[in-house]
Design an enzyme around this catalytic site. Structure first.
Site, PDB file in Angstrom:
ATOM      1  N   ASP A   1      23.067  40.483  -3.059  1.00  0.00           N
ATOM      2  CA  ASP A   1      23.707  41.740  -3.488  1.00  0.00           C
ATOM      3  C   ASP A   1      24.868  42.034  -2.527  1.00  0.00           C
ATOM      4  OD1 ASP A   1      22.740  44.422  -5.217  1.00  0.00           O
ATOM      5  OD2 ASP A   1      23.885  44.916  -3.413  1.00  0.00           O
TER       6      ASP A   1
ATOM      7  N   ASP B   1      26.705  42.766  -7.967  1.00  0.00           N
ATOM      8  CA  ASP B   1      27.834  43.650  -7.666  1.00  0.00           C
ATOM      9  C   ASP B   1      28.849  43.009  -6.719  1.00  0.00           C
ATOM     10  OD1 ASP B   1      25.885  43.762  -5.714  1.00  0.00           O
ATOM     11  OD2 ASP B   1      25.593  45.931  -5.824  1.00  0.00           O
TER      12      ASP B   1
ATOM     13  N   HIS C   1      25.683  44.742  -1.241  1.00  0.00           N
ATOM     14  CA  HIS C   1      25.275  45.713  -0.224  1.00  0.00           C
ATOM     15  C   HIS C   1      24.168  45.122   0.653  1.00  0.00           C
ATOM     16  CE1 HIS C   1      26.768  48.144  -3.692  1.00  0.00           C
ATOM     17  NE2 HIS C   1      27.395  48.792  -2.712  1.00  0.00           N
TER      18      HIS C   1
ATOM     19  N   HIS D   1      17.248  48.922  -0.951  1.00  0.00           N
ATOM     20  CA  HIS D   1      17.595  49.981   0.014  1.00  0.00           C
ATOM     21  C   HIS D   1      16.398  50.868   0.388  1.00  0.00           C
ATOM     22  CE1 HIS D   1      21.745  48.863  -0.250  1.00  0.00           C
ATOM     23  NE2 HIS D   1      21.870  49.237  -1.511  1.00  0.00           N
TER      24      HIS D   1
END
Ligand SMILES: [Zn+2]
Length: 315
Positions: free
Chosen positions: A160, A243, A162, A123
């Protein structure tokens, strides 16, 4: 064949505070599972990234904010992202692990390497720490592969749950780097729509909450893996977040260890076809400790080309 793993105790010392999901126990659980279950691992200490290596993708202002604050107590860089006195060293080691791993696979010392580090990275944009991430570890590694090793085609595969908005932002105008992955949408950070294509080098596949193994594998088989194969990467970098596991508290995908093993096996085959087998994988998210152990073990075994059956979490 052995798997090389880079890690450093500083990455455990990075303190995010009581109740934060991105906590030191995550990395402790990963290291414990790998030590207990994979005696063939060749452990290496992660070196520090240099400022010059970080500046290939990050601004001087971000380096100053993370490295030069001189903080004696924890502070927040954004509502989710904590800088503790231990964080500068952790961030340097996490970014440095990918550099060392790229050098090792490019020198053919080992075909594959895994970086068991935190803070995670995907991120973090060129100029901003966000979403638990200080420096973008995988982007620093990719930039090193371009500049130090002169590669023309580096793929970053991000599974991931995200979207790796920081990695995308850093490379959206860089045709030598393909960023490719699936993520849950809608979900933090809100980017990663299918029409975000960069200069034709971004392949984003948003999938809905509730996506299970079957739909996930179908999506990768039909949409993502063919694009990756066609790119003919000379090196595969992986943003390996766990995740998307059904146990994870921060998202709603329904994957298990078998799904991570399957995808890693597909990546292994593509790397063998185009990249002399070279894969450098870096830990990103994963916030349930048991799911993290199951996911990392499945991924690590499949990186070595081993067939893996689902559900091999240590009890
Ligand atoms: Zn994540």
């Amino acid at each position: 064949m052995s798997l090389r793993v880079y890690t450093h105790s500083a990455c455990i010392a990075h303190a995010t505070g009581e109740g934060h999901p991105e906590r030191p126990e995550r990395l402790g659980a990963v290291i414990q599972a790998l030590r207990d279950q994979m005696p063939e691992i060749d452990w290496h200490e992660a070196p520090r990234a240099t400022r010059g290596q970080l500046l290939r993708v990050h601004s001087e202002a971000l380096l100053r904010a993370v490295l030069d604050s001189g903080a004696t107590e924890s502070m927040r860089l954004d509502p989710d992202t904590v800088l503790s006195p231990e964080s500068p060293e952790a961030a340097l080691r996490a970014a440095g692990s990918g550099i060392a791993a790229v050098d090792a696979v490019m020198a053919a010392e080992v075909p594959v390497a895994f970086c068991a580090v935190r803070p995670p990275g995907h991120h973090a944009t060129g100029g901003e720490a966000m979403g638990f991430c200080l420096f973008n570890n995988v982007a620093v590694a990719a930039a090193h592969a371009l500049e130090r090793h002169g590669l023309d085609r580096v793929a970053i595969v991000d599974f991931d749950v995200h979207h790796g908005n920081g990695t995308q932002a850093i490379f959206e105008a860089e045709p030598r780097v393909m960023y490719l992955g699936s993520h849950q949408a809608p979900l933090f950070p809100g980017t990663g729509a299918r029409d975000e294509r960069g200069v034709g080098n971004l392949v984003n596949l948003p999938l809905p909450a509730g996506t299970g193994g079957r739909a996930f594998r179908e999506a990768w088989s039909e949409r993502l893996l063919p694009e990756l194969d066609a790119f003919q990467p000379q090196l595969l970098l992986v943003s390996a977040g766990f995740d998307a596991h059904w146990r994870d508290p921060l998202a709603q995908f329904q994957l298990d260890g078998g799904d991570f093993a399957w995808l890693t096996g597909e990546l292994h085959a593509i790397a063998a076809r185009h990249a002399a087998g070279r894969i450098v994988s870096t830990l990103e998210g994963g916030y349930d400790l048991r799911a993290l152990q199951e996911g990392v073990l499945a991924h690590a075994r499949a990186l070595l080309g081993a067939p893996v059956s689902p559900g091999q979490a240590p009890e």
